[in-house]
Design a protein around this motif. Structure first.
Motif, PDB file in Angstrom:
ATOM      1  N   VAL A 147      42.015  20.621  -5.885  1.00  0.00           N
ATOM      2  CA  VAL A 147      41.271  20.938  -7.105  1.00  0.00           C
ATOM      3  C   VAL A 147      40.663  19.669  -7.697  1.00  0.00           C
ATOM      4  CG1 VAL A 147      41.515  21.710  -9.498  1.00  0.00           C
ATOM      5  CG2 VAL A 147      42.506  23.059  -7.652  1.00  0.00           C
ATOM      6  N   SER A 148      41.459  18.608  -7.771  1.00  0.00           N
ATOM      7  CA  SER A 148      40.935  17.366  -8.339  1.00  0.00           C
ATOM      8  C   SER A 148      39.841  16.773  -7.467  1.00  0.00           C
ATOM      9  CB  SER A 148      42.064  16.364  -8.575  1.00  0.00           C
ATOM     10  OG  SER A 148      42.706  16.008  -7.367  1.00  0.00           O
ATOM     11  N   ALA A 149      39.933  16.956  -6.154  1.00  0.00           N
ATOM     12  CA  ALA A 149      38.886  16.469  -5.253  1.00  0.00           C
ATOM     13  C   ALA A 149      37.579  17.216  -5.510  1.00  0.00           C
ATOM     14  CB  ALA A 149      39.314  16.634  -3.797  1.00  0.00           C
ATOM     15  N   ASP A 150      37.657  18.521  -5.688  1.00  0.00           N
ATOM     16  CA  ASP A 150      36.442  19.292  -5.982  1.00  0.00           C
ATOM     17  C   ASP A 150      35.833  18.886  -7.322  1.00  0.00           C
ATOM     18  OD1 ASP A 150      36.273  20.719  -3.634  1.00  0.00           O
ATOM     19  OD2 ASP A 150      37.161  22.549  -4.446  1.00  0.00           O
ATOM     20  N   VAL A 151      36.679  18.679  -8.316  1.00  0.00           N
ATOM     21  CA  VAL A 151      36.175  18.225  -9.620  1.00  0.00           C
ATOM     22  C   VAL A 151      35.496  16.868  -9.470  1.00  0.00           C
ATOM     23  CG1 VAL A 151      36.868  17.461 -11.934  1.00  0.00           C
ATOM     24  CG2 VAL A 151      37.791  19.592 -10.984  1.00  0.00           C
ATOM     25  N   ALA A 152      36.144  15.963  -8.764  1.00  0.00           N
ATOM     26  CA  ALA A 152      35.593  14.615  -8.596  1.00  0.00           C
ATOM     27  C   ALA A 152      34.290  14.630  -7.808  1.00  0.00           C
ATOM     28  CB  ALA A 152      36.614  13.715  -7.911  1.00  0.00           C
ATOM     29  N   ASP A 153      34.248  15.422  -6.740  1.00  0.00           N
ATOM     30  CA  ASP A 153      33.051  15.468  -5.895  1.00  0.00           C
ATOM     31  C   ASP A 153      31.874  16.160  -6.570  1.00  0.00           C
ATOM     32  OD1 ASP A 153      33.150  14.076  -3.520  1.00  0.00           O
ATOM     33  OD2 ASP A 153      33.822  15.761  -2.313  1.00  0.00           O
ATOM     34  N   HIS A 154      32.142  17.190  -7.346  1.00  0.00           N
ATOM     35  CA  HIS A 154      31.051  18.026  -7.849  1.00  0.00           C
ATOM     36  C   HIS A 154      30.762  17.872  -9.334  1.00  0.00           C
ATOM     37  CE1 HIS A 154      32.602  20.169  -4.184  1.00  0.00           C
ATOM     38  NE2 HIS A 154      31.400  19.752  -3.848  1.00  0.00           N
ATOM     39  N   TRP A 155      31.707  17.384 -10.125  1.00  0.00           N
ATOM     40  CA  TRP A 155      31.484  17.230 -11.559  1.00  0.00           C
ATOM     41  C   TRP A 155      31.442  15.774 -12.004  1.00  0.00           C
ATOM     42  CZ3 TRP A 155      29.848  20.935 -14.704  1.00  0.00           C
ATOM     43  CH2 TRP A 155      29.999  22.254 -14.277  1.00  0.00           C
ATOM     44  N   ILE A 156      32.288  14.949 -11.428  1.00  0.00           N
ATOM     45  CA  ILE A 156      32.374  13.564 -11.888  1.00  0.00           C
ATOM     46  C   ILE A 156      31.395  12.650 -11.156  1.00  0.00           C
ATOM     47  CG2 ILE A 156      33.929  11.566 -12.017  1.00  0.00           C
ATOM     48  CD1 ILE A 156      36.133  13.607 -12.757  1.00  0.00           C
ATOM     49  N   GLN A 157      31.171  12.890  -9.892  1.00  0.00           N
ATOM     50  CA  GLN A 157      30.216  12.066  -9.140  1.00  0.00           C
ATOM     51  C   GLN A 157      28.841  12.133  -9.810  1.00  0.00           C
ATOM     52  OE1 GLN A 157      28.889  11.541  -4.537  1.00  0.00           O
ATOM     53  NE2 GLN A 157      29.360  13.610  -5.154  1.00  0.00           N
ATOM     54  N   THR A 158      28.220  10.987  -9.977  1.00  0.00           N
ATOM     55  CA  THR A 158      26.896  10.978 -10.603  1.00  0.00           C
ATOM     56  C   THR A 158      25.827  11.389  -9.597  1.00  0.00           C
ATOM     57  OG1 THR A 158      26.378   8.685 -10.034  1.00  0.00           O
ATOM     58  CG2 THR A 158      27.624   9.051 -12.087  1.00  0.00           C
ATOM     59  N   HIS A 159      24.692  11.794 -10.122  1.00  0.00           N
ATOM     60  CA  HIS A 159      23.573  12.155  -9.253  1.00  0.00           C
ATOM     61  C   HIS A 159      23.155  10.954  -8.411  1.00  0.00           C
ATOM     62  CE1 HIS A 159      20.017  14.173  -7.800  1.00  0.00           C
ATOM     63  NE2 HIS A 159      19.293  13.138  -8.192  1.00  0.00           N
ATOM     64  N   ARG A 160      23.096   9.788  -9.032  1.00  0.00           N
ATOM     65  CA  ARG A 160      22.710   8.579  -8.314  1.00  0.00           C
ATOM     66  C   ARG A 160      23.668   8.286  -7.160  1.00  0.00           C
ATOM     67  NH1 ARG A 160      24.392   4.217  -7.708  1.00  0.00           N
ATOM     68  NH2 ARG A 160      23.810   2.076  -7.786  1.00  0.00           N
ATOM     69  N   GLN A 161      24.970   8.433  -7.407  1.00  0.00           N
ATOM     70  CA  GLN A 161      25.944   8.232  -6.336  1.00  0.00           C
ATOM     71  C   GLN A 161      25.726   9.238  -5.207  1.00  0.00           C
ATOM     72  OE1 GLN A 161      29.540   8.658  -8.590  1.00  0.00           O
ATOM     73  NE2 GLN A 161      29.614   6.491  -9.164  1.00  0.00           N
ATOM     74  N   ALA A 162      25.495  10.483  -5.569  1.00  0.00           N
ATOM     75  CA  ALA A 162      25.335  11.532  -4.567  1.00  0.00           C
ATOM     76  C   ALA A 162      24.124  11.297  -3.664  1.00  0.00           C
ATOM     77  CB  ALA A 162      25.221  12.895  -5.245  1.00  0.00           C
ATOM     78  N   VAL A 163      23.023  10.824  -4.247  1.00  0.00           N
ATOM     79  CA  VAL A 163      21.809  10.649  -3.439  1.00  0.00           C
ATOM     80  C   VAL A 163      21.718   9.284  -2.774  1.00  0.00           C
ATOM     81  CG1 VAL A 163      20.504  12.374  -4.752  1.00  0.00           C
ATOM     82  CG2 VAL A 163      20.351   9.954  -5.396  1.00  0.00           C
ATOM     83  N   THR A 164      22.557   8.340  -3.195  1.00  0.00           N
ATOM     84  CA  THR A 164      22.463   6.969  -2.683  1.00  0.00           C
ATOM     85  C   THR A 164      23.595   6.609  -1.728  1.00  0.00           C
ATOM     86  OG1 THR A 164      21.446   6.361  -4.794  1.00  0.00           O
ATOM     87  CG2 THR A 164      22.165   4.545  -3.400  1.00  0.00           C
ATOM     88  N   LYS A 165      24.752   7.244  -1.823  1.00  0.00           N
ATOM     89  CA  LYS A 165      25.958   6.804  -1.124  1.00  0.00           C
ATOM     90  C   LYS A 165      25.856   6.745   0.398  1.00  0.00           C
ATOM     91  CE  LYS A 165      28.065  11.375  -1.215  1.00  0.00           C
ATOM     92  NZ  LYS A 165      29.107  12.188  -1.837  1.00  0.00           N
TER      93      LYS A 165
END
Length: 145
Positions: free
Chosen positions: A17-35
């Motif tokens: 559950v915490s992994a899903d929260v971290a991946d989908h709610w806490i991760q920033t848009h910039r992190q998601a598109v740049t990582k």
């Protein structure tokens, strides 16, 4: 203290559950598109995402374990978080998961539906497997039975 199987089940649920929260709610848009980009910017974005991801897991699993009376030793916690962090970083850089998919004949599935199709599902499979190993390490400190 809960039995080892009960501790594993509870800790895995908290981790997932915490992994899903971290991946989908806490991760920033910039992190998601740049990582996954090559070079320092991609590595920094991925490292920042992994730091928030592991921090979220540590907080949720630690609080949940405390509330449920599950004893987690600092050494086991550090090992589990290191497994989660390293495997998450490697998978989120994308190339290793793509290469693995190609090596086992899953290129078509990897490419299915674009980045949120097969590639995402294979990425999540890596994360789930790594979390299961990490949680097994946490749960081995609890009584059998």
């Amino acid at each position: 203290m809960p039995s080892r199987p009960a501790a594993f089940a509870a800790l895995y649920a908290l981790s997932r559950v915490s992994a899903d929260v971290a991946d989908h709610w806490i991760q920033t848009h910039r992190q998601a598109v740049t990582k996954a980009e090559p070079g320092p910017a991609g590595r920094r974005a991925c490292a920042a995402h992994v730091a928030s991801y592991v921090g979220t897991q540590a907080a949720a699993v630690g609080a949940g374990a405390w509330l449920l009376g599950i004893r987690i030793t600092p050494g086991r916690a550090a090992t589990a978080l290191a497994i989660s962090a390293v495997t998450h970083y490697v998978a989120d850089r994308r190339t290793p998961v793509r290469r693995l998919a190609e090596a086992i004949g899953k290129t078509g599935f990897y490419e299915l539906g674009g980045p949120l199709g097969g590639a995402y599902l294979l990425d999540q499979g890596v994360h789930h497997a790594a979390e299961a190993v990490a949680v097994a390490i946490l749960a081995t400190g609890t009584p059998r039975g």
